[in-house]
Design a protein around this motif. Structure first.
Motif, short mmCIF file in Angstrom:
data_model
loop_
_atom_site.label_atom_id
_atom_site.label_comp_id
_atom_site.label_asym_id
_atom_site.label_seq_id
_atom_site.Cartn_x
_atom_site.Cartn_y
_atom_site.Cartn_z
N GLN A 152 -45.30 -6.99 68.63
CA GLN A 152 -44.84 -8.37 68.73
C GLN A 152 -45.99 -9.24 69.22
OE1 GLN A 152 -42.08 -9.46 67.63
NE2 GLN A 152 -40.24 -8.52 68.48
N TYR A 162 -46.74 -12.50 71.23
CA TYR A 162 -46.03 -13.31 72.21
C TYR A 162 -46.51 -14.75 72.13
CZ TYR A 162 -44.00 -9.11 74.28
OH TYR A 162 -43.29 -7.96 74.48
N TYR A 164 -40.98 -18.46 67.38
CA TYR A 164 -41.32 -17.54 68.45
C TYR A 164 -41.65 -16.20 67.82
CZ TYR A 164 -36.35 -16.34 67.91
OH TYR A 164 -35.12 -15.99 67.41
N TRP A 165 -42.24 -15.33 68.62
CA TRP A 165 -42.83 -14.10 68.07
C TRP A 165 -43.75 -14.44 66.89
CZ3 TRP A 165 -42.20 -11.60 72.08
CH2 TRP A 165 -40.96 -11.42 72.70
N TRP A 214 -48.38 -18.40 81.76
CA TRP A 214 -48.13 -18.85 80.39
C TRP A 214 -48.92 -20.14 80.16
CZ3 TRP A 214 -46.29 -14.47 80.63
CH2 TRP A 214 -45.10 -14.08 81.26
N PHE A 236 -44.05 -25.28 69.36
CA PHE A 236 -43.13 -26.33 69.73
C PHE A 236 -43.50 -27.63 69.04
CE2 PHE A 236 -40.91 -24.18 73.10
CZ PHE A 236 -41.82 -23.22 73.53
N TYR A 289 -46.75 -16.39 75.77
CA TYR A 289 -45.95 -15.86 76.87
C TYR A 289 -46.25 -14.37 77.03
CZ TYR A 289 -42.80 -15.31 72.79
OH TYR A 289 -42.26 -15.05 71.56
N TYR A 290 -47.47 -14.01 76.70
CA TYR A 290 -47.91 -12.62 76.80
C TYR A 290 -48.37 -12.28 78.21
CZ TYR A 290 -50.78 -8.47 75.84
OH TYR A 290 -51.31 -7.21 75.87
N PHE A 319 -50.36 -23.29 77.23
CA PHE A 319 -50.15 -24.03 76.00
C PHE A 319 -51.50 -24.42 75.39
CE2 PHE A 319 -45.61 -25.02 76.18
CZ PHE A 319 -45.32 -24.82 77.52
N TYR A 344 -48.61 -7.33 71.56
CA TYR A 344 -48.24 -6.19 72.37
C TYR A 344 -48.01 -5.04 71.41
CZ TYR A 344 -45.92 -3.58 76.15
OH TYR A 344 -45.57 -2.65 77.10
N GLN A 372 -48.00 -21.86 72.30
CA GLN A 372 -47.84 -21.40 73.68
C GLN A 372 -47.77 -19.89 73.68
OE1 GLN A 372 -44.20 -20.66 75.04
NE2 GLN A 372 -44.96 -20.03 77.04
N TYR A 417 -47.46 -27.93 69.60
CA TYR A 417 -48.13 -27.11 70.60
C TYR A 417 -47.85 -25.63 70.33
CZ TYR A 417 -48.50 -31.30 73.57
OH TYR A 417 -48.80 -32.54 74.08
N LYS A 427 -44.78 -2.79 70.90
CA LYS A 427 -43.62 -3.44 70.31
C LYS A 427 -43.98 -4.18 69.03
CE LYS A 427 -40.97 -3.79 74.55
NZ LYS A 427 -40.06 -4.59 75.37
N LEU A 461 -38.35 -25.89 70.38
CA LEU A 461 -38.85 -24.60 69.91
C LEU A 461 -38.72 -24.51 68.39
CD1 LEU A 461 -39.88 -21.70 70.54
CD2 LEU A 461 -37.47 -21.04 70.78
#
Lengths: 127, 113
Positions: free
Chosen positions: B36, B38, B55-56, B102, B42, B97-98, B104, B31, B95, B93, B34, B52
């Protein structure tokens, strides 16, 4: 310490409806700082996100399950629920409730990483 | 839908060696406004829920050992285990979340050689 715990039947007959509850402790469902997901893992397969529900009850479901699934929140009981109708053997899976923290939105949907998972509930569909 | 393809499907590494897992997205999950990505990683062990790790794309979750690191941007990402330990045997995995839904990756199995 946030904890999520799924509960419900471990065995469901074909065409019956599955009801699962996720009890949340250590967090307020109504805070709006998080949203709540259900993810499943079918035997021998990967992780499949089913959908989310937020504190207001707004929800999104994946298209393949949209006609059979619903999710809700009960903020007074600190519980989430998953309802999946017309169960078949293809729905045999471990079902997880998962918390995401709310970071931003895309369109009408919240976004954020999955940061806490329940232990999972194995649900078998069999007569 | 965004498709995440992990490679390899499995890998066997010697204790203390480096393990590298790749995740390729069918669309960018960056994105720009920002800056970032997404994307999360995991770890899944039998009988346990996914844990988790990152992230990011590159932010290590609290409590995750420093031997785990994430890199990449846009459509190509990597999870590296710097020096593999026996307890790192698991499925991993990625994943995104953008963009809803969502999704995987299919998972990568890490074993000890």
């Amino acid at each position: 310490q946030v904890q999520l715990q799924e509960s419900g039947p471990g065995l469901v007959k074909p065409l019956q409806t599955l009801y699962l509850i996720c009890s949340v402790s250590g967090d307020s469902i109504s805070s709006g700082g998080h949203f709540w997901n259900w993810v499943r893992q079918r035997p021998g397969r990967g992780l499949e996100w089913i959908g989310y529900v937020d504190y207001s009850g707004s929800a999104y479901y994946i298209p393949s399950l949209r006609s059979r699934v619903s999710m809700s929140v009960d903020t007074s009981q600190y519980q989430l629920s998953l309802k999946l109708q017309a169960m078949t053997a293809e729905d045999t899976a471990v079902y997880y409730c998962v918390r995401s923290y709310f970071y931003d939105t895309t369109g009408d949907h919240p976004r954020g990483p999955f940061d806490h998972w329940g232990q999972g509930k194995l649900v078998t569909v069999s007569s | 839908d965004i498709v995440l393809t992990q490679s390899p499907d499995s890998l066997a590494v010697s204790l203390g060696e480096r393990a590298t897992i790749n995740c390729k997205s069918s669309q960018s999950v960056l994105y720009g406004s920002k800056n970032q990505n997404y994307l999360a990683w995991f770890q899944k062990k039998p009988g346990q829920p996914p844990k988790l790790l990152m992230y990011w794309a590159s932010t290590r979750e609290s409590g995750v050992p420093e031997r785990f690191s994430g890199s990449g941007s846009g459509k190509d990402f990597t999870l590296t285990i710097g020096r593999v330990r026996a307890e790192d045997v698991a499925l991993y995995y990625c994943q995104q979340y953008y963009s809803i839904p969502w999704t995987f990756g299919q998972g990568t199995k890490v074993e000890i050689k």
